[in-house]
Design a protein around this motif. Structure first.
Motif, PDB file in Angstrom:
ATOM      1  N   SER B 158      48.596  29.535  41.223  1.00  0.00           N
ATOM      2  CA  SER B 158      48.567  30.925  40.770  1.00  0.00           C
ATOM      3  C   SER B 158      48.267  30.995  39.276  1.00  0.00           C
ATOM      4  N   TRP B 159      47.705  32.138  38.855  1.00  0.00           N
ATOM      5  CA  TRP B 159      47.506  32.348  37.409  1.00  0.00           C
ATOM      6  C   TRP B 159      48.847  32.250  36.690  1.00  0.00           C
ATOM      7  N   MET B 187      44.754  41.271  34.216  1.00  0.00           N
ATOM      8  CA  MET B 187      45.600  40.528  35.159  1.00  0.00           C
ATOM      9  C   MET B 187      46.989  40.282  34.584  1.00  0.00           C
ATOM     10  N   GLU B 190      48.977  43.387  34.869  1.00  0.00           N
ATOM     11  CA  GLU B 190      49.464  43.584  36.238  1.00  0.00           C
ATOM     12  C   GLU B 190      50.661  42.689  36.539  1.00  0.00           C
ATOM     13  N   MET B 191      50.621  41.444  36.036  1.00  0.00           N
ATOM     14  CA  MET B 191      51.757  40.531  36.249  1.00  0.00           C
ATOM     15  C   MET B 191      53.015  41.042  35.576  1.00  0.00           C
ATOM     16  N   SER B 195      49.225  48.009  34.164  1.00  0.00           N
ATOM     17  CA  SER B 195      47.980  48.176  34.919  1.00  0.00           C
ATOM     18  C   SER B 195      46.865  48.396  33.921  1.00  0.00           C
ATOM     19  N   PRO B 255      43.038  30.659  42.173  1.00  0.00           N
ATOM     20  CA  PRO B 255      44.403  31.182  42.227  1.00  0.00           C
ATOM     21  C   PRO B 255      44.571  32.190  43.370  1.00  0.00           C
ATOM     22  N   LYS B 256      45.807  32.246  43.908  1.00  0.00           N
ATOM     23  CA  LYS B 256      46.039  33.110  45.071  1.00  0.00           C
ATOM     24  C   LYS B 256      45.817  34.584  44.758  1.00  0.00           C
ATOM     25  N   GLU B 257      45.951  34.964  43.456  1.00  0.00           N
ATOM     26  CA  GLU B 257      45.687  36.375  43.070  1.00  0.00           C
ATOM     27  C   GLU B 257      44.189  36.654  43.023  1.00  0.00           C
ATOM     28  N   LYS B 258      43.362  35.664  43.328  1.00  0.00           N
ATOM     29  CA  LYS B 258      41.900  35.696  43.285  1.00  0.00           C
ATOM     30  C   LYS B 258      41.350  35.234  41.936  1.00  0.00           C
ATOM     31  N   GLN B 325      37.573  35.193  47.971  1.00  0.00           N
ATOM     32  CA  GLN B 325      38.718  34.827  47.130  1.00  0.00           C
ATOM     33  C   GLN B 325      38.517  35.266  45.685  1.00  0.00           C
ATOM     34  N   ARG B 327      37.655  38.273  42.638  1.00  0.00           N
ATOM     35  CA  ARG B 327      37.804  39.666  42.265  1.00  0.00           C
ATOM     36  C   ARG B 327      36.655  40.003  41.321  1.00  0.00           C
TER      37      ARG B 327
END
Lengths: 262, 356, 279
Positions: B158-159, B187, B190-191, B195, B255-258, B325, B327
């Motif tokens: 992940s990031w 990103m 968002e984490m 936003s 990463p899973k978040e793309k 995968q 974004r």
């Protein structure tokens, strides 16, 4: 005691040379290493990175362009700087000399990237291309202060009475310069040319906006290459330059008695 | 008439003058100047595009190479007499270039291969009409996360792993001036519960990192990966693949978040005297065979639906299933915010990075 | 007398023309541009807002200070190192001196890009030079990459040959008879140095200082690769403004500031060393 002094001096020079040449010697050593990553432990000996240069003709032609640009820029800079330094040393008062010398040294004070872009903007606003001679002239202006400094230093110890003597013996302006002034100033002139040539040859920021497909210099080509590739071929290019420069220095000394310093 | 030295010289100079007058016109119609990156891209063009282009059009290619920023400045400074005919850049510079009036559209009719291009690659909306396209998205690259498998044992997925304590001081991270930097600001926001409209938490979150090297190109940090000074890095997937081929100790994950998908474009420079040649060049860059060759030699992904890749290449570049995968950020949004965000990165984030 | 004056201006003309055309005009355009609004700052130009902005941000003040500090430290380290080297080298014969100077200049000729690659490897904590020392526990990780010290080390290496060349040329032009004269008058070698060689070499020391300071303050490749975006100097900052956000106006203002500071530094160095130069 004397011997100790000599040994200490030798050791000092050895360390100094190692410091100055160390990073390059390290890089050149990697040009014989077949490993593709950098820096890598030695995996053997190869000349394949040198062969790789031959498959990249743009490196060779850029090296040629750089050598020509540097030679012309250095020659122009030294001639122009000599005339100015001579005029200042012979006639100027010391404060006028200082002020002029600072003015003529002003190219050193501005970031070259900005000047490069400003020259391009101005030239295109006036509808003239910068072209090959624009590149040469820009390099000449930037390296001129270095030649000027060396020549002013040389002229500071120059005895103008020698010229008077020559003229009183019937020599004209030109012959006095040729027979008396220039030979006495030869060390500064030669060092100035060396300085200017080197600085122009390796200059990147000034060339950034002034090169075209026909006038790409070696630093421009290497910088663009190094953005997407890092391999020992760059090291091989450096070692070829060093070899060429070394050979040229020795041949010039041997056959034309021209030296980097005199 | 006796042939004197003077008359010969006159004749010669007349000939020369005629040549000089005729040559620019000829050269302009027969040379297409390509403003592009040196190294990988230039090599690919020379190997896979130039021979075909010369065969199809009879024209020659010349290359003005350099970083995207330097080349874009050349376009801005020389509007009246553009230094190139086509321009290679990431999608954001295409938006900026159209807005600044240094790029122009191409006609769909002359770039028929555009019909086969995947919809996700068409990120630039300005200049897109029934008749025109803003440029040709010829490849897709993905910004992802890499690590040294010899030193990193806990899996990286992940990031968020960027903030793991073991990587602080051992991290090669995106420079504030990198093209994908705005994506990280979003990103990170968002984490941290923010936003795109509540962006401040993003800068604060990024300031918690302790990068040891700020990078623009993989070559900035590759020697540090080798020496062990860097154990984690953010970088484009095709550079990670190149590094693997060159035996650097590196693995990467999306990463899973793309990951961040970046289509790269070639577009037509406004004021070119070679509009049709330029369009032919764009069309060739979208040709499935050309794209497949590019992918095989550089691991940059294909954008044409008709491009066919062997599995060994397909699994190593941004195409096919990997695209899901990724974004895609709006380049228009990047272009409008970049100046302010770069400034905020420098003033608010970099000072805390320095205090490591 | 008027004739001599005329000749003097004639001799100055080529350099002044070249300077006006390729530096004066672009510089004027740049400074005019620095008074204009841009992507970051909107105001009604021409006005000094860009300068005000840069000078009111502590981050940019730090960049300015760092630039001056790095150039000053580089100069203070380089000049003594180079002076000793030039003193040792000046006794060599012409041919040997030529080879010795060539040995110093070839690392520059090979290009700063290649040399900087070498520094990236040699300065890395785990690199082939420092790595074994760190691994053996002889030194802690020095973290030189991305630090000011790392940049200064490479700057000293880059400018040292220029300092040696300048000082060597200056020292060789001091007539050897003067040393003989000093010695025959009973001066020891130290007092001979202090009273003859040192004062006579001050003009070249001044030249070398200004050259070294200017080269260090305006260098691009070392701060770019070894300092990076975390250790910006005015040159790398200006490059960022131009290349990343195409903000030529703010870049011009930063360049204008650098110009002013460099001018002040050159005048300062000239005054400091010039006091000791006998007219």
């Amino acid at each position: 005691m004397r011997f100790l002094g000599k040994a200490a001096g030798g050791l000092y020079l050895l360390l100094l040379y190692l410091f100055v040449a160390g990073p390059l010697l390290f890089v050149i050593a990697t040009s014989f290493n077949p490993a593709t990553s950098f820096p890598a432990p030695f995996e053997g000996l190869t000349l394949s990175w040198y062969a790789a240069i031959l498959r990249r003709p743009e490196f060779l032609s850029a090296a040629g362009t750089s050598a020509v640009v540097a030679a012309l820029a250095a020659a122009l800079a030294v001639v122009v700087a000599f005339l100015a330094a001579y005029a200042l040393s012979r006639n100027g008062s010391s404060s006028a000399r200082g002020a002029m010398a600072t003015l003529l040294a002003s190219p050193l004070l501005v970031p070259q990237v900005v000047i490069s872009l400003a020259i391009l903007q101005l030239a295109s606003a006036w509808g003239v291309g910068t072209g090959f001679w624009g590149l040469v002239a820009a390099h000449a202006v930037y390296v001129m202060p270095f030649a000027l400094r060396l020549l002013l230093t040389g002229l500071a110890r120059f005895d103008f009475a020698v010229e008077e003597a020559s003229r009183s013996l019937g020599g004209g302006w030109l012959s006095t310069w040729r027979e008396v002034t220039l030979p006495l100033l030869r060390p500064s002139i030669v060092a100035g040319f060396t300085f200017c040539f080197i600085l122009s040859f390796v200059n990147l920021p000034l060339s950034l906006f002034l090169t075209s497909p026909d006038t790409a210099t070696l630093p421009i080509v290497m910088f663009a290459y190094i953005e997407s590739r890092i391999d020992p071929m760059i090291a091989a290019v450096a070692s070829v330059i060093v070899l060429a420069a070394g050979t040229a220095t020795i041949l010039l000394d041997r056959f034309l008695h021209v030296r980097l310093v005199d | 008439m006796p042939l004197t030295r003077r008359s010969t010289l006159q004749a010669l100079s007349a000939l020369g003058a005629a040549g000089l007058v005729a040559r620019p016109a000829l050269a302009q119609s027969r040379t297409l100047t390509v403003s592009t990156w040196g190294g990988v891209t230039e090599e690919g063009l020379k190997a896979y595009v130039q021979p075909e282009f010369e065969r199809l059009t009879g024209a020659r290619l010349a290359y003005d190479i350099g970083g995207q920023g330097a080349r874009y400045n050349k376009l801005l400074a020389q509007r009246a007499n553009p230094p190139a005919d086509v321009f290679f850049s990431a999608d954001e510079a295409v938006v900026a270039g159209h807005k600044a009036g240094v790029l122009t559209t191409a006609s769909r009719k002359n770039v028929p291969n555009i019909a086969d291009i995947e919809d996700w690659a068409l990120t630039v909306k300005a200049g897109t009409t029934a008749e025109t396209i803003p440029g040709a998205p010829y490849t897709l690259i993905a910004y992802v996360l890499g690590y040294n498998p010899e030193k990193v044992k806990a899996p990286v997925t992940s990031w968020a792993d960027l903030w793991r304590p073991e990587f602080q001081g051992k991290l090669a991270f995106t420079s504030p001036v990198h093209s994908v930097m705005p994506a990280f600001v979003i990103m990170a926001a968002e984490m941290a519960g923010g936003s795109i409209d509540d962006i401040d938490p993003g800068f604060r979150k990024l300031a918690e990192l302790k990068p040891s090297k700020l990078t623009v190109f993989w070559t900035d940090w590759a020697p540090l990966a080798k020496s062990g000074d860097v154990t984690m890095a953010t970088e484009f997937d095709y550079y990670f693949e190149t590094m693997k081929d060159q035996k650097y100790p590196i693995e990467y994950v999306i990463p899973k978040e793309k990951g961040i998908g970046v289509p790269e474009y070639v577009s037509v420079v406004k004021g070119t005297r070679n509009q049709e040649l330029a369009e032919a060049f764009l069309n060739l860059m979208l040709d499935p065979k050309v794209q497949a060759s590019f992918a095989a030699s550089t691991y940059s992904g294909t954008t044409s639906r008709r491009a066919e890749l062997p599995d060994s290449v397909r699994s190593r570049c941004a195409c096919g299933a990997r695209v899901d995968q990724l974004r895609f950020f709006d380049p228009e949004m990047f272009a409008t915010r970049r100046a302010l965000w770069t400034e905020r990165m420098n003033l608010e984030v970099v000072p805390s990075w320095q205090a490591r | 007398m008027t004739g001599a004056r005329g000749v003097q201006w004639l001799l100055l003309l080529p350099s002044l023309l070249l300077l006006a055309l390729l530096l004066g005009l672009p510089l004027a355009a740049m400074l005019a541009n620095s008074l204009q609004p841009n992507v970051l700052l909107s105001f009604t130009g021409p006005a000094l807002d860009n300068y005000g902005y840069l000078l009111s941000r502590s981050y940019y003040l730090q960049v300015i200070l760092r630039t001056l500090r790095m150039a000053a430290v580089t100069t203070l380290v380089t000049i003594p190192l180079g002076y000793i080297a030039a003193m040792l080298l000046r006794r060599l014969s012409g041919r040997a001196g030529n080879l010795a100077i060539m040995g110093l200049t070839f690392p520059i000729l090979a290009g700063p890009l290649t040399v900087v690659l070498g520094w990236m490897a040699l300065l890395a904590n785990g690199g082939p030079f420092l790595g074994p020392l760190v691994a053996a526990g002889l030194i802690g990780p020095p973290n030189l990459l991305g630090s000011e010290t790392g940049v200064v080390i490479s700057l000293v290496q880059f400018v040292l040959p220029f300092a040696v060349l300048t000082l060597y040329t200056g020292l060789r032009q001091i007539q050897p008879q003067l040393h003989e004269a000093a010695r025959s008058l009973g001066a020891g070698s130290l007092s001979g140095f202090l009273h003859v060689t040192l004062p006579l070499s001050l003009p070249s020391a001044l030249s070398a200082s200004i050259i070294v300071f200017s080269l260090a303050a305006s260098s691009f490749i070392s701060p770019h690769y070894l300092g990076g975006a975390g250790q910006l100097t005015l040159t790398t900052l200006v490059t960022q403004f131009i290349m990343a956000t195409f903000n030529a106006e703010l870049a011009a203002a930063a360049a204008g500031l650098l110009l002013l500071l460099m001018l002040a530094a050159v005048i300062g160095i000239t005054a400091a060393i010039g006091r000791f130069i006998r007219p």
